[in-house]
Design an enzyme around this catalytic site. Structure first.
Site, mmCIF file in Angstrom:
data_model
loop_
_atom_site.group_PDB
_atom_site.id
_atom_site.type_symbol
_atom_site.label_atom_id
_atom_site.label_comp_id
_atom_site.label_asym_id
_atom_site.label_seq_id
_atom_site.Cartn_x
_atom_site.Cartn_y
_atom_site.Cartn_z
ATOM 1 N N HIS A 74 0.847 -1.188 0.000
ATOM 2 C CA HIS A 74 0.000 0.000 0.000
ATOM 3 C C HIS A 74 0.891 1.250 0.000
ATOM 4 O O HIS A 74 2.118 1.137 0.006
ATOM 5 C CB HIS A 74 -0.990 -0.019 1.171
ATOM 6 C CG HIS A 74 -0.351 -0.132 2.532
ATOM 7 N ND1 HIS A 74 0.513 0.822 3.031
ATOM 8 C CD2 HIS A 74 -0.440 -1.086 3.485
ATOM 9 C CE1 HIS A 74 0.899 0.462 4.236
ATOM 10 N NE2 HIS A 74 0.352 -0.706 4.538
ATOM 11 N N HIS B 127 3.990 1.663 2.288
ATOM 12 C CA HIS B 127 5.227 1.001 1.873
ATOM 13 C C HIS B 127 5.971 1.866 0.854
ATOM 14 O O HIS B 127 7.196 1.989 0.884
ATOM 15 C CB HIS B 127 4.930 -0.364 1.235
ATOM 16 C CG HIS B 127 4.284 -1.334 2.174
ATOM 17 N ND1 HIS B 127 3.000 -1.781 2.000
ATOM 18 C CD2 HIS B 127 4.741 -1.935 3.297
ATOM 19 C CE1 HIS B 127 2.692 -2.628 2.974
ATOM 20 N NE2 HIS B 127 3.730 -2.730 3.783
ATOM 21 N N CYS C 185 0.043 -11.547 19.765
ATOM 22 C CA CYS C 185 -0.766 -11.015 18.664
ATOM 23 C C CYS C 185 -0.094 -11.410 17.363
ATOM 24 O O CYS C 185 1.028 -10.988 17.094
ATOM 25 C CB CYS C 185 -0.915 -9.491 18.738
ATOM 26 S SG CYS C 185 -1.755 -8.828 17.265
ATOM 27 N N CYS D 239 0.820 -8.471 15.025
ATOM 28 C CA CYS D 239 2.062 -7.775 15.386
ATOM 29 C C CYS D 239 3.258 -8.723 15.381
ATOM 30 O O CYS D 239 4.387 -8.279 15.384
ATOM 31 C CB CYS D 239 1.971 -7.160 16.775
ATOM 32 S SG CYS D 239 0.721 -5.896 16.951
ATOM 33 N N CYS E 230 -5.245 -6.133 21.483
ATOM 34 C CA CYS E 230 -4.021 -5.545 20.945
ATOM 35 C C CYS E 230 -4.304 -4.090 20.585
ATOM 36 O O CYS E 230 -5.279 -3.811 19.890
ATOM 37 C CB CYS E 230 -3.580 -6.314 19.694
ATOM 38 S SG CYS E 230 -2.418 -5.363 18.686
ATOM 39 N N HIS F 50 -4.168 -3.861 16.564
ATOM 40 C CA HIS F 50 -5.094 -4.647 15.742
ATOM 41 C C HIS F 50 -6.491 -4.782 16.331
ATOM 42 O O HIS F 50 -7.391 -5.304 15.682
ATOM 43 C CB HIS F 50 -4.508 -6.031 15.471
ATOM 44 C CG HIS F 50 -3.280 -5.976 14.616
ATOM 45 N ND1 HIS F 50 -2.009 -5.916 15.147
ATOM 46 C CD2 HIS F 50 -3.138 -5.924 13.283
ATOM 47 C CE1 HIS F 50 -1.148 -5.849 14.153
ATOM 48 N NE2 HIS F 50 -1.788 -5.848 13.024
ATOM 49 N N LYS G 218 -6.718 5.122 9.277
ATOM 50 C CA LYS G 218 -5.720 4.104 9.018
ATOM 51 C C LYS G 218 -6.158 3.313 7.776
ATOM 52 O O LYS G 218 -7.333 3.016 7.626
ATOM 53 C CB LYS G 218 -5.648 3.175 10.249
ATOM 54 C CG LYS G 218 -4.514 2.192 10.199
ATOM 55 C CD LYS G 218 -4.477 1.337 11.461
ATOM 56 C CE LYS G 218 -3.528 0.161 11.233
ATOM 57 N NZ LYS G 218 -3.367 -0.687 12.396
ATOM 58 N N LYS H 285 -8.213 -2.949 4.899
ATOM 59 C CA LYS H 285 -9.070 -3.623 3.924
ATOM 60 C C LYS H 285 -10.537 -3.491 4.307
ATOM 61 O O LYS H 285 -11.393 -3.328 3.453
ATOM 62 C CB LYS H 285 -8.695 -5.109 3.859
ATOM 63 C CG LYS H 285 -7.600 -5.382 2.858
ATOM 64 C CD LYS H 285 -7.489 -6.871 2.620
ATOM 65 C CE LYS H 285 -6.151 -7.227 2.016
ATOM 66 N NZ LYS H 285 -5.786 -8.625 2.265
HETATM 67 ZN ZN LIG Z 1 -1.430 -6.635 17.026
#
Ligand SMILES: [Zn+2]
Length: 484
Positions: free
Chosen positions: A18, A21, A124, A127, A141, A144, A298, A301
């Site tokens: 994305h 990156h 997680c 992560c 988390c 996430h 953020k 998807k």
């Molecule tokens: Zn996480």
């Protein structure tokens, strides 16, 4: 001439790249090109992190073998080299033999700090990291927003607690320099909270057989970060103790990691400890960028707002995308993308800014018949102004957005000069020569200063200016940045 090692982090290839990156790739590319232009010998590395559980889970979901999933996504990341004009010298996949060899060699070199113990922890997978209870938010988390998995296993641990003082010292004293200072302070306070030994393996069963075997213990796979971090030296041939590893890493001071703020602990703490343990020299600089949001959210998807850099390049060209990322996004802070912001920036700075200044100057020079063998003598005002901008660029270079702002100050200076002098009304040849000398001189300097940022534009400008020892042979060309 220096030797320089520059790396990006290696993204998990559980999905396509994305725009975040692309930001990191482009930033690291500017550093690489900047140093190459100064005559330094650069080894610029990127790669793909293929041994994570995340990749295993994504492949399970897609119903394909893990290797097929990571290969398909690796290709999309690698394609950014072409589409964004990223000048990697090497791109390492962590499923390559050279990486396996290096990771296992590094493990063996850290042996004295590795021990086995039974434990339980909250992991997680998103992560690829364990969390302490008090780091979770409502039991989830923080990144996430999912419940971490309870893991109860016997695994290998790394004695990080041995390195607390040493790591604190190298960071505090900028022996390993963390840019920006704000991130350095964040790392120092993490260290001061007390460094605990960390788990560096998982059972082959939990890893679903995917990953790198722990040396002499095939029931265990390396924790993905332990293997992934070693990519930086594996690509240089650490596994074979190659000359390249010695020249660019072990016996070389100038080593820079470009990373995102989310993975700073791994680089500024775990990685340093592993290197210290193995007797390998430390990186010199850790350059940390922020996060990129889309319309202040953020990228994800589920929201459906993931921006594909390749698509953006197809629509606006690589130079437009590079410029936006480098100019609009604060270099070491967070930034936001929207199509509206993109088009505004492109039209104002590139199409109406540099592009228009360049094409109209060249058109006027050609019309005045000064396009052949024109030896320029810029006036002192322009010489001073150019020197001032060059000095600012040299001083702040690493703050890319400010550096571009400074270069564009020269674009505005030239625009204003044209408005005031109205060269199209000037008939006296000496006066014409003075005006065009000032403009060509500035444009030639701009073409050099933008080279690391906008390499294709820089080259096009140089080709059309045809400068050699202050003598110009100007030719007309296509517009640098068509309006959108
Ligand atoms: Zn996480």
């Amino acid at each position: 001439m220096k030797k320089l090692f520059i790396s990006t982090s290696i993204p998990y290839v559980n999905a396509a790249p994305h725009l975040g990156h692309a930001l990191e790739f482009v930033q690291a590319d500017v550093l690489a090109r900047h140093h190459r232009a100064k005559g330094d010998e650069v080894f610029f590395l990127s790669g793909s992190d293929e041994n994570s559980l995340k990749n295993v889970r994504s492949a399970e979901k897609a119903g394909v073998p893990v290797i097929d999933l990571v290969t398909a996504n690796f290709k999309k990341f690698f394609a950014l080299k072409e589409s964004l004009n990223i000048s990697f010298d090497d791109f390492i996949r962590t499923t390559e033999e050279r990486h396996f060899k290096g990771a296992q060699k590094l493990w063996a070199a850290c042996e004295k700090d590795i021990y086995k113990k039974k434990y339980s922890g909250l992991y997680c997978v998103g992560c690829e990291e364990f969390y302490k209870e008090d780091e979770l938010i409502d039991g989830l988390c923080p990144d996430h927003k999912v419940k971490p998995e309870l893991v109860e296993e016997e695994n290998y641990f790394f004695r990080l607690s041995n390195y607390q003082d040493k790591i604190r010292e190298v960071i505090e004293k900028d022996i390993v320099k963390i840019i920006p200072t704000e991130r350095k302070n964040e790392v120092l306070s993490f260290i001061d909270s007390g460094l605990q030994d960390f788990c560096i393996s998982r059972t082959s069963e939990r890893a679903k057989g995917w990953g790198i075997d722990v040396p002499n213990d095939p029931t265990q796979k390396m924790w993905v970060w332990f293997d992934a971090l070693s990519n930086y030296i594996d690509a240089l041939g650490y596994g074979e103790d190659s000359d390249k590893f010695k020249e660019f890493w072990q016996n070389n001071e100038f080593k820079t990691h470009v990373i995102g703020k989310g993975i700073i602990r791994f680089h500024a703490v775990y990685w340093l400890a592993m290197l210290l343990s193995a007797g390998i020299s430390l990186p010199k600089t850790i350059f940390v960028h922020g996060y990129l949001t889309v319309d202040n959210q953020k990228m994800s998807k589920s929201i459906g707002n993931v921006v594909d850099p390749a698509e953006l390049v197809n629509k606006y060209g690589s130079e437009g995308v590079r410029y936006f990322l480098l100019r609009e996004i604060p270099t070491t802070g967070d930034g936001d993308f929207t199509y509206e912001k993109f088009e505004k920036r492109y039209n104002s700075d590139l199409a109406s800014g540099l592009g228009n200044l360049f094409s109209r100057t060249l058109a006027m020079v050609i019309k005045a018949g000064l396009d052949k063998e024109f030896e320029i003598k810029p006036n002192s005002l322009f010489i001073e102004k150019n020197k001032e901008v060059e000095a600012k660029v040299a001083e702040k270079f690493i703050q890319f957005n400010e550096t571009l702002m400074d270069i564009w100050e020269l674009v505005s200076f030239c625009d204003k000069y044209i408005e005031e002098e109205k060269p199209w009304e000037v008939t006296e040849i000496e006066k014409q020569k003075e005006i065009f000398a000032n403009l060509l001189y500035s444009l030639n300097n701009i073409s050099k200063m933008i080279e690391p940022f906008l390499p294709l534009t820089s080259q096009k400008m140089k080709n059309q200016l045809g400068e050699n020892n202050n003598v110009f042979n100007v030719i007309k060309g296509d517009s640098l940045f068509p309006r959108i």
